[in-house]
Design a protein around this motif. Structure first.
Motif, PDB file in Angstrom:
ATOM      1  N   PHE A 199       5.856  50.930 121.990  1.00  0.00           N
ATOM      2  CA  PHE A 199       6.457  52.146 122.522  1.00  0.00           C
ATOM      3  C   PHE A 199       7.499  52.687 121.541  1.00  0.00           C
ATOM      4  CE2 PHE A 199       8.752  48.508 124.083  1.00  0.00           C
ATOM      5  CZ  PHE A 199      10.085  48.848 124.021  1.00  0.00           C
ATOM      6  N   GLY A 200       7.690  53.991 121.615  1.00  0.00           N
ATOM      7  CA  GLY A 200       8.732  54.651 120.845  1.00  0.00           C
ATOM      8  C   GLY A 200       9.913  54.926 121.750  1.00  0.00           C
ATOM      9  N   SER A 225      20.027  55.097 118.397  1.00  0.00           N
ATOM     10  CA  SER A 225      19.243  54.605 117.267  1.00  0.00           C
ATOM     11  C   SER A 225      17.778  54.588 117.694  1.00  0.00           C
ATOM     12  CB  SER A 225      19.684  53.192 116.872  1.00  0.00           C
ATOM     13  OG  SER A 225      21.017  53.172 116.432  1.00  0.00           O
ATOM     14  N   PRO A 226      16.925  55.397 117.060  1.00  0.00           N
ATOM     15  CA  PRO A 226      15.525  55.472 117.461  1.00  0.00           C
ATOM     16  C   PRO A 226      14.695  54.375 116.809  1.00  0.00           C
ATOM     17  CG  PRO A 226      15.905  57.003 115.688  1.00  0.00           C
ATOM     18  CD  PRO A 226      17.229  56.332 115.967  1.00  0.00           C
ATOM     19  N   GLY A 227      13.484  54.155 117.329  1.00  0.00           N
ATOM     20  CA  GLY A 227      12.627  53.166 116.692  1.00  0.00           C
ATOM     21  C   GLY A 227      11.259  53.053 117.330  1.00  0.00           C
ATOM     22  N   LEU A 228      10.360  52.399 116.594  1.00  0.00           N
ATOM     23  CA  LEU A 228       9.061  51.979 117.098  1.00  0.00           C
ATOM     24  C   LEU A 228       9.189  50.502 117.447  1.00  0.00           C
ATOM     25  CD1 LEU A 228       5.969  52.312 117.533  1.00  0.00           C
ATOM     26  CD2 LEU A 228       5.691  51.721 115.114  1.00  0.00           C
ATOM     27  N   TRP A 229       8.874  50.155 118.713  1.00  0.00           N
ATOM     28  CA  TRP A 229       9.091  48.809 119.225  1.00  0.00           C
ATOM     29  C   TRP A 229       7.771  48.150 119.624  1.00  0.00           C
ATOM     30  CZ3 TRP A 229      14.075  46.722 119.607  1.00  0.00           C
ATOM     31  CH2 TRP A 229      15.125  47.629 119.386  1.00  0.00           C
ATOM     32  N   ARG A 230       7.771  46.806 119.584  1.00  0.00           N
ATOM     33  CA  ARG A 230       6.637  46.017 120.058  1.00  0.00           C
ATOM     34  C   ARG A 230       7.150  44.911 120.982  1.00  0.00           C
ATOM     35  NH1 ARG A 230       4.704  44.161 115.404  1.00  0.00           N
ATOM     36  NH2 ARG A 230       5.805  42.162 115.563  1.00  0.00           N
ATOM     37  N   LEU A 265      11.776  45.358 116.722  1.00  0.00           N
ATOM     38  CA  LEU A 265      11.920  46.691 116.158  1.00  0.00           C
ATOM     39  C   LEU A 265      11.051  46.762 114.911  1.00  0.00           C
ATOM     40  CD1 LEU A 265      13.285  49.476 116.072  1.00  0.00           C
ATOM     41  CD2 LEU A 265      15.172  48.422 114.798  1.00  0.00           C
ATOM     42  N   VAL A 266       9.940  47.469 114.999  1.00  0.00           N
ATOM     43  CA  VAL A 266       8.972  47.533 113.906  1.00  0.00           C
ATOM     44  C   VAL A 266       9.433  48.503 112.829  1.00  0.00           C
ATOM     45  CG1 VAL A 266       6.568  48.045 113.300  1.00  0.00           C
ATOM     46  CG2 VAL A 266       7.112  46.923 115.480  1.00  0.00           C
ATOM     47  N   ALA A 267       9.999  49.638 113.247  1.00  0.00           N
ATOM     48  CA  ALA A 267      10.446  50.646 112.282  1.00  0.00           C
ATOM     49  C   ALA A 267      11.570  51.465 112.895  1.00  0.00           C
ATOM     50  CB  ALA A 267       9.293  51.561 111.878  1.00  0.00           C
ATOM     51  N   LYS A 268      12.534  51.837 112.078  1.00  0.00           N
ATOM     52  CA  LYS A 268      13.644  52.660 112.530  1.00  0.00           C
ATOM     53  C   LYS A 268      13.320  54.126 112.315  1.00  0.00           C
ATOM     54  CE  LYS A 268      17.255  49.209 111.711  1.00  0.00           C
ATOM     55  NZ  LYS A 268      18.528  48.917 111.005  1.00  0.00           N
ATOM     56  N   ARG A 269      12.321  54.594 113.035  1.00  0.00           N
ATOM     57  CA  ARG A 269      11.933  56.011 112.998  1.00  0.00           C
ATOM     58  C   ARG A 269      11.340  56.370 114.358  1.00  0.00           C
ATOM     59  NH1 ARG A 269       7.416  57.194 108.759  1.00  0.00           N
ATOM     60  NH2 ARG A 269       8.854  56.155 107.337  1.00  0.00           N
ATOM     61  N   LYS A 282       8.323  43.638 107.030  1.00  0.00           N
ATOM     62  CA  LYS A 282       8.282  45.022 106.578  1.00  0.00           C
ATOM     63  C   LYS A 282       6.833  45.515 106.583  1.00  0.00           C
ATOM     64  CE  LYS A 282      12.445  44.964 103.699  1.00  0.00           C
ATOM     65  NZ  LYS A 282      13.006  45.238 102.351  1.00  0.00           N
ATOM     66  N   PRO A 283       6.344  45.983 107.734  1.00  0.00           N
ATOM     67  CA  PRO A 283       4.966  46.476 107.806  1.00  0.00           C
ATOM     68  C   PRO A 283       4.737  47.621 106.821  1.00  0.00           C
ATOM     69  CG  PRO A 283       5.913  46.244 109.991  1.00  0.00           C
ATOM     70  CD  PRO A 283       7.030  46.063 109.020  1.00  0.00           C
ATOM     71  N   VAL A 284       3.551  47.663 106.254  1.00  0.00           N
ATOM     72  CA  VAL A 284       3.199  48.745 105.332  1.00  0.00           C
ATOM     73  C   VAL A 284       2.904  49.998 106.142  1.00  0.00           C
ATOM     74  CG1 VAL A 284       1.555  49.538 103.600  1.00  0.00           C
ATOM     75  CG2 VAL A 284       2.277  47.137 103.632  1.00  0.00           C
ATOM     76  N   VAL A 285       3.649  51.064 105.849  1.00  0.00           N
ATOM     77  CA  VAL A 285       3.449  52.325 106.555  1.00  0.00           C
ATOM     78  C   VAL A 285       3.109  53.412 105.545  1.00  0.00           C
ATOM     79  CG1 VAL A 285       5.932  52.797 106.515  1.00  0.00           C
ATOM     80  CG2 VAL A 285       4.479  54.030 108.120  1.00  0.00           C
TER      81      VAL A 285
END
Length: 345
Positions: A226-227, A242-247, A255-259, A300-303
């Motif tokens: 979820f975002g 602080s926003p993010g993409l979560w799992r 927290l997968v990514a801070k976007r 650090k997942p490749v995005v």
């Protein structure tokens, strides 16, 4: 940490024979039959496209605000709702019986069986006429996320869930039934799940609730993605977030990514795709991003940023041919793995 979203304020402004969930004909309000031909054009919409789906025939269904719900057959766009007038069309769903459901944020929901429309509003028992999301569960029940709570339609009547029944927030953005049968709700305030008995707000390891959740999916492994933002502080009437993409794996949040991630899908290969803003206040660059399935569980997942634009990007879907469709502030886009196509005139 950034100050809370102008984007959220914009969305709040925007926000502010008959068919049923079981394929039966009942006595609720059937209002419009085919008396005129649908509008057909070779160009896509140039208004905000909130959501894009693929139907069982492989056609692309496009919910465009103030334009209508359009169906793209690979050659032309057919406006299925031209006879309904101008509305803020927000979402579209094809149920298991082939009925199409169209949600609006100003006029409730329309159900279309290919010949006639049925109209559902608060007069028929819905919680609100501002309907953001539509979801069909494993039993064929249709759920609606509205600005006044959750409405559950069994083909005969509505059952509504609001804060009075324990729902954490009445502004519902997204709904998901997971593999265990729990229902997850992303709201304008936080996120929660419903086990059939009670609602539970889920929180990160620091005990903080998630804020402004627009998309929730379950991947093939059973993880919930979820975002959402985390509220770090409050200064007067201003939230610092602080926003993010979560799992969520069932026990812990990562927290997968801070976007931002306003829309999320998993493709057939297991890659995660998102649309979201690089700026927490929603102003500036928005991207269509792909997270490589081979590195999803690394630190650090490749995005890969497939597309960046200085306008909002919205809902997205993977078509049966593997291509990606996504909406924007001014139309719909198609990505075939190499080329991005804009269908505006």
């Amino acid at each position: 940490m950034k100050y809370i979203h102008l984007y959220a304020l914009l969305l709040s402004f925007i926000f502010c024979s008959p068919c049923t969930a079981q394929g039966r004909i009942d006595t609720l309000k059937s209002i419009i039959t085919h008396q005129t031909k649908d509008t057909v054009t070779s160009y896509g919409p140039n208004t905000m496209v909130r959501n894009v789906k693929e139907d069982s025939n492989g056609h692309i269904l496009i919910a465009a605000m103030f334009t209508g719900v359009l169906r793209y057959d690979g050659k032309s766009f057919t406006n299925l709702t031209s006879k309904l007038g101008l509305h803020r069309f927000w979402n579209v769903l094809e149920d298991r019986h082939g009925n199409l459901w169209f949600s609006t944020t100003d006029s409730g929901v329309y159900c279309y069986n290919g010949k006639s429309f049925q109209h559902f509003t608060t007069s028929e028992g819905m919680a609100s006429n501002a309907v953001i999301c539509i979801y069909e569960d494993s039993a064929g029940i249709i759920w609606f996320g509205t600005g006044g709570g959750v409405s559950r339609y069994d083909g005969k009547s509505f059952k509504n869930y609001t804060t009075q029944e324990g729902l954490s927030n009445n502004s519902i953005h997204t709904i998901l039934e997971d593999k265990t049968g729990k229902f997850w709700f992303g709201t304008g305030g936080d996120a929660c799940y419903f086990d059939g008995q009670a609602f539970t707000v889920f929180r990160n390891k620091d005990g903080k609730a998630f804020y402004n959740v627009w998309s929730i999916i379950e991947d093939k492994k059973g993880n919930i993605w979820f975002g959402a933002s985390i509220v770090e502080d409050k200064k007067g009437n201003t939230l610092v977030v602080s926003p993010g993409l979560w799992r969520y794996d069932g026990s812990a949040f990562t927290l997968v990514a801070k976007r931002g991630a306003s829309a999320i899908i998993e493709d057939k290969k297991g890659n995660i795709w998102t649309t979201g803003s690089l700026n927490p206040n929603g102003v500036g660059t928005w991207t269509l991003s792909r997270y490589d399935q081979k590195s999803l569980y690394s630190k650090k997942p490749v995005v890969t940023e497939i597309m960046s634009i200085e306008k909002m990007l919205c809902g997205l879907t993977e078509a049966s041919d593997g291509s990606i469709w996504f909406g924007s502030m001014n139309g719909v886009y198609h990505y075939d793995g190499k080329t991005i196509t804009d269908f505006k005139k």
